[in-house]
Design a protein around this motif. Structure first.
Motif, PDB file in Angstrom:
ATOM      1  N   HIS A  40      13.229  54.949  34.177  1.00  0.00           N
ATOM      2  CA  HIS A  40      14.187  54.943  33.250  1.00  0.00           C
ATOM      3  C   HIS A  40      14.120  55.155  31.872  1.00  0.00           C
ATOM      4  N   CYS A  41      13.214  56.069  31.586  1.00  0.00           N
ATOM      5  CA  CYS A  41      13.038  56.856  30.436  1.00  0.00           C
ATOM      6  C   CYS A  41      13.949  58.098  30.075  1.00  0.00           C
ATOM      7  N   GLN A  42      14.172  58.600  28.938  1.00  0.00           N
ATOM      8  CA  GLN A  42      15.126  59.585  28.415  1.00  0.00           C
ATOM      9  C   GLN A  42      14.422  60.798  29.158  1.00  0.00           C
ATOM     10  N   ALA A  43      13.163  60.898  29.044  1.00  0.00           N
ATOM     11  CA  ALA A  43      12.327  62.190  29.405  1.00  0.00           C
ATOM     12  C   ALA A  43      12.865  62.519  30.931  1.00  0.00           C
ATOM     13  N   PHE A  44      12.643  61.435  31.662  1.00  0.00           N
ATOM     14  CA  PHE A  44      12.861  61.514  33.020  1.00  0.00           C
ATOM     15  C   PHE A  44      14.284  62.013  33.403  1.00  0.00           C
ATOM     16  N   ARG A  45      15.166  61.506  32.646  1.00  0.00           N
ATOM     17  CA  ARG A  45      16.408  62.069  32.827  1.00  0.00           C
ATOM     18  C   ARG A  45      16.875  63.399  32.692  1.00  0.00           C
ATOM     19  N   ARG A  46      16.163  63.672  31.582  1.00  0.00           N
ATOM     20  CA  ARG A  46      16.493  65.208  31.164  1.00  0.00           C
ATOM     21  C   ARG A  46      15.902  66.283  32.324  1.00  0.00           C
ATOM     22  N   LEU A  47      15.189  65.706  32.957  1.00  0.00           N
ATOM     23  CA  LEU A  47      14.432  66.642  34.058  1.00  0.00           C
ATOM     24  C   LEU A  47      15.451  67.222  35.140  1.00  0.00           C
ATOM     25  N   LYS A  48      16.834  66.538  34.813  1.00  0.00           N
ATOM     26  CA  LYS A  48      17.920  66.958  35.693  1.00  0.00           C
ATOM     27  C   LYS A  48      18.292  68.491  35.624  1.00  0.00           C
ATOM     28  N   HIS A  49      18.404  68.811  34.032  1.00  0.00           N
ATOM     29  CA  HIS A  49      18.688  69.927  33.643  1.00  0.00           C
ATOM     30  C   HIS A  49      17.627  70.814  33.360  1.00  0.00           C
ATOM     31  N   LYS A  50      16.405  70.814  33.781  1.00  0.00           N
ATOM     32  CA  LYS A  50      15.386  71.701  33.476  1.00  0.00           C
ATOM     33  C   LYS A  50      14.855  72.464  34.515  1.00  0.00           C
ATOM     34  N   THR A  51      14.783  73.664  34.316  1.00  0.00           N
ATOM     35  CA  THR A  51      14.313  74.739  35.290  1.00  0.00           C
ATOM     36  C   THR A  51      13.079  74.364  36.213  1.00  0.00           C
ATOM     37  N   GLN A  52      13.330  74.540  37.342  1.00  0.00           N
ATOM     38  CA  GLN A  52      12.090  74.564  38.354  1.00  0.00           C
ATOM     39  C   GLN A  52      11.676  76.327  38.169  1.00  0.00           C
ATOM     40  N   VAL A  53      12.634  77.031  38.859  1.00  0.00           N
ATOM     41  CA  VAL A  53      12.625  78.338  38.907  1.00  0.00           C
ATOM     42  C   VAL A  53      13.915  79.079  38.357  1.00  0.00           C
ATOM     43  N   PHE A  54      14.929  78.295  38.725  1.00  0.00           N
ATOM     44  CA  PHE A  54      16.147  79.082  38.658  1.00  0.00           C
ATOM     45  C   PHE A  54      16.788  78.187  37.558  1.00  0.00           C
ATOM     46  N   VAL A  55      17.581  78.785  36.605  1.00  0.00           N
ATOM     47  CA  VAL A  55      18.204  78.281  35.566  1.00  0.00           C
ATOM     48  C   VAL A  55      19.378  77.699  36.090  1.00  0.00           C
ATOM     49  N   TYR A  56      19.988  76.531  35.548  1.00  0.00           N
ATOM     50  CA  TYR A  56      21.073  75.829  36.086  1.00  0.00           C
ATOM     51  C   TYR A  56      22.403  76.506  36.420  1.00  0.00           C
ATOM     52  N   HIS A  57      22.763  77.356  35.843  1.00  0.00           N
ATOM     53  CA  HIS A  57      23.834  78.111  36.218  1.00  0.00           C
ATOM     54  C   HIS A  57      23.707  78.851  37.674  1.00  0.00           C
ATOM     55  N   GLU A  58      22.618  79.074  38.074  1.00  0.00           N
ATOM     56  CA  GLU A  58      22.343  79.880  39.256  1.00  0.00           C
ATOM     57  C   GLU A  58      23.060  79.378  40.547  1.00  0.00           C
ATOM     58  N   GLY A  59      22.945  77.788  40.460  1.00  0.00           N
ATOM     59  CA  GLY A  59      23.899  77.159  41.584  1.00  0.00           C
ATOM     60  C   GLY A  59      23.293  75.820  41.838  1.00  0.00           C
TER      61      GLY A  59
END
Length: 398
Positions: A40-59
């Motif tokens: 339920h913390c904010q930092a966890f929600r932010r992981l949704k739009h953090k790169t693993q390998v590919f930046v979000y716009h890639e797909g």
């Protein structure tokens, strides 16, 4: 049906507790409450739009830090259940393990560490600790999430001891020393940095290896960075692929990929369970404290699987992480990080109001750490938006 509990499992009723005492008594164990607070913390929600390998716009179908974290948690729960460990603690540690990562994956982390070198550097593990003990501000009685000792200990030491019994840094910290955030926190709340972490923490750590290796095969194939045929000579992956092709010679490519990846994961999970049971039978730790006092890790791969894993990581490093396409994107990401850091350091008024007031009263080192905290918490998307707003330049993420 009552589940088996290993004698060396962490028991929530025997937790060493929280820094700030809180009443218990609800239907959840102490470790389950830790898990829920992390989710339920904010930092966890932010992981949704953090790169693993590919930046979000890639797909939309590539792993993000959030989807990767959920997959790690699933693997950790499965292994913990098979070994009779506390599933809630293993899951909490899996869910928290990437909270400190910057935008743009490891490239962003390396760049921020370089920028922060005059001010103590940046370490994502230490940043996770800062988030969970200081930067999250949700509760009336304390900063951070006030998690149990076992969760914080497991987070900091999931890859093994950080210092020798004499106090000398080891492993990744040998050359540069421990991050200040870990030193400061451990001096006030002893995390026993010279010992191993719990079995649950070790399971969460190896689950991370299993998840990102197997799923990076999936994402790499989906992105066209390498082909199925390239896996043929890679131990474990090649064997899994051959098995699929033998059993299903007419299967379409997408299903071949999925069947191959799930066989890789299954083989790794099965090996960890068997090897950890073998080590437990040999060492016979009778408590969680005995696991921490062992001379080596309790959870791990067998020798052959460890070698297979090393070769697979080497393959992914060459074919995926160092691929020209990925390197080009990450160089642009590093430029975004540099630009943002420089502009906030030079003009604190550009920071959001809540950060600006603190920065105005700070010396340079404290200000740099605040800027670092702010940038590290950004998602890829937010970092790009701020770069566009401040510089009116397209960072060419296309």
């Amino acid at each position: 049906m009552k589940r088996f509990t290993a004698p060396f499992a962490c028991l929530p009723e025997k937790t060493r507790g929280r820094v700030f005492a809180e009443p218990g008594g609800d239907y959840r164990s102490a470790f389950a409450r830790d898990r829920d607070r992390i989710i339920h913390c904010q930092a966890f929600r932010r992981l949704k739009h953090k790169t693993q390998v590919f930046v979000y716009h890639e797909g939309d179908h590539y792993r993000t830090r959030l989807t990767h974290t959920i997959e790690v948690a699933q693997v950790a729960r499965s292994i913990a259940r098979a070994l009779g460990l506390d599933e809630d603690l293993a899951e909490a540690l899996a869910l928290a393990h990437d909270l400190g990562h910057t935008p743009f994956g490891h490239a962003g982390e390396r760049e921020l560490d370089s920028l922060m070198r005059p001010f103590g550097g940046f370490d994502h593990n230490a940043q996770s600790l800062r988030i969970l003990t200081r930067l999250e501000r949700r509760y009336a009685g304390f900063d951070g999430l006030n998690l149990t000792w076992e969760t914080l200990e497991g987070l900091v030491k999931h890859n093994g001891p950080l210092i020798t019994p004499e106090g000398d840094p080891v492993g990744r910290y040998r050359e540069r020393g421990l991050p200040e955030a870990i030193i400061d926190y451990a001096s006030a709340h002893d995390l026993e940095l010279a010992s191993f972490a719990s079995a649950e923490a070790q399971v969460a750590a190896i689950s991370d290896d299993i998840a990102y290796n197997a799923h990076d095969i999936d994402d790499g194939l989906r992105a066209g960075l390498f082909n199925l045929i390239d896996l043929g000579d890679v131990p474990l992956a090649g064997e899994a692929l051959s098995s699929v092709l033998r059993l299903y010679p007419d299967l379409e490519p997408d299903r071949i990929v999925h069947e191959t990846v799930r066989r890789v994961m299954s083989a790794m999970v099965t090996d960890v369970i068997a090897e950890t049971r073998r080590r437990a039978e040999q060492a016979r730790p009778g408590s969680a404290a005995a696991v921490r006092a062992m001379a080596g890790p309790l959870a791990g791969f067998g020798a052959q699987m460890q070698e297979n894993n090393r070769v697979l990581q080497s393959f992914l490093n060459e074919k995926m992480y160092r691929h020209e396409r990925i390197e080009q994107i990450m160089e642009r990401a590093r430029r975004v990080m540099r630009d943002l850091f420089d502009v906030y350091m030079n003009d604190p008024s550009l920071l959001p109001q809540t950060w600006r007031a603190e920065a105005a009263a700070s010396d340079t080192t404290v200000h740099a750490r605040q800027v670092c905290d702010f940038i590290a918490g950004m998602t890829d998307r937010y970092a790009l938006d701020q770069h566009k707003r401040l510089f009116d330049l397209d960072p060419l993420f296309r």
